[in-house]
Scaffold this motif. Structure first.
Motif, mmCIF file in Angstrom:
data_model
loop_
_atom_site.group_PDB
_atom_site.id
_atom_site.type_symbol
_atom_site.label_atom_id
_atom_site.label_comp_id
_atom_site.label_asym_id
_atom_site.label_seq_id
_atom_site.Cartn_x
_atom_site.Cartn_y
_atom_site.Cartn_z
ATOM 1 N N GLU A 1 0.837 -1.197 0.000
ATOM 2 C CA GLU A 1 0.000 0.000 0.000
ATOM 3 C C GLU A 1 0.869 1.243 0.000
ATOM 4 O O GLU A 1 1.939 1.257 0.609
ATOM 5 N N ILE A 2 0.384 2.270 -0.668
ATOM 6 C CA ILE A 2 1.061 3.562 -0.604
ATOM 7 C C ILE A 2 0.505 4.276 0.616
ATOM 8 O O ILE A 2 -0.708 4.468 0.738
ATOM 9 N N MET A 3 1.410 4.599 1.547
ATOM 10 C CA MET A 3 0.996 5.150 2.842
ATOM 11 C C MET A 3 1.995 6.200 3.305
ATOM 12 O O MET A 3 3.125 6.250 2.818
ATOM 13 N N PRO A 4 1.581 7.017 4.274
ATOM 14 C CA PRO A 4 2.544 7.936 4.875
ATOM 15 C C PRO A 4 3.645 7.138 5.572
ATOM 16 O O PRO A 4 3.378 6.084 6.167
ATOM 17 N N ASP A 5 4.845 7.602 5.490
ATOM 18 C CA ASP A 5 5.991 6.914 6.089
ATOM 19 C C ASP A 5 5.726 6.645 7.574
ATOM 20 O O ASP A 5 5.582 7.575 8.363
ATOM 21 N N THR B 1 5.900 9.353 10.667
ATOM 22 C CA THR B 1 4.577 9.541 11.274
ATOM 23 C C THR B 1 4.628 9.265 12.769
ATOM 24 O O THR B 1 4.010 9.978 13.562
ATOM 25 N N HIS C 1 3.816 13.904 5.627
ATOM 26 C CA HIS C 1 4.763 12.793 5.595
ATOM 27 C C HIS C 1 4.879 12.240 4.176
ATOM 28 O O HIS C 1 3.895 12.211 3.426
ATOM 29 N N ARG C 2 6.089 11.824 3.849
ATOM 30 C CA ARG C 2 6.355 11.254 2.527
ATOM 31 C C ARG C 2 5.493 10.006 2.322
ATOM 32 O O ARG C 2 5.394 9.154 3.208
ATOM 33 N N GLN C 3 4.872 9.915 1.175
ATOM 34 C CA GLN C 3 4.083 8.733 0.810
ATOM 35 C C GLN C 3 5.029 7.684 0.245
ATOM 36 O O GLN C 3 5.880 7.996 -0.578
#
Length: 161
Positions: free
Chosen positions: A127-131, A135, A144-146
């Motif tokens: 999944e593409i998620m916030p780091d 976080t 936050h970087r995705q």
């Protein structure tokens, strides 16, 4: 003493079909609730997983056909040989024909799966998620970087923070 009423054969089979239908509906719903290719791949793998062909729905259907075929081998009837041939073919179509087509579709879909940024594996659950690292360290920030991560790598990044 058992007070459970005994179901007729028709009732027992109707209940079994309803249970299977519910399970298949769950697979379809999980696969199609998003446009993400990973969910679709995971749904197809629940039906037939080339890495473990004996684990999916098609393997269970094939096994049921095969067991019924073997069980019928003791029936004394002139057409029983043809019946068992037809059921053997049906079992092969389910496991080999349908499974092979799903395997080929999965091969074509695999390049569309994002690789995990940490381990590099292309998995349906990436999944593409916030780091998770940043976080956890800076929860008050919202930029936050995705990054694409599989669940084990996401947990590891969180735990490393």
């Amino acid at each position: 003493m058992n007070h459970t009423p005994k179901l007729t054969l028709a009732q027992e089979l109707e209940a079994a079909v309803a249970i299977v239908r519910i399970g298949l509906d769950r697979i379809r719903d999980a696969a199609c609730r998003t446009e993400a290719v990973g969910a679709h791949v995971a749904g197809l793998q629940a039906l037939y997983d080339p890495a473990n062909p004996e684990s999916g729905v098609l393997a269970v259907v094939g096994d049921v056909i095969g067991t019924i075929t073997v069980s019928m081998s003791d029936v004394d009837h002139e057409d029983m040989e043809r019946v068992t041939e037809l059921l053997d073919e049906a079992q092969g179509y389910v496991q080999d024909g349908t499974g092979e087509r799903i395997r080929h579709a999965l091969d074509l879909l695999e390049p569309l799966l994002p690789p995990c940024e940490e381990c590099g594996w292309k998995r349906p659950d990436v999944e593409i998620m916030p780091d998770p690292f940043s976080t956890a360290l800076y929860p008050e920030e919202d930029d936050h970087r995705q990054m694409p991560l599989c669940p084990p790598c996401a947990v590891k990044r969180f735990e490393d923070s």
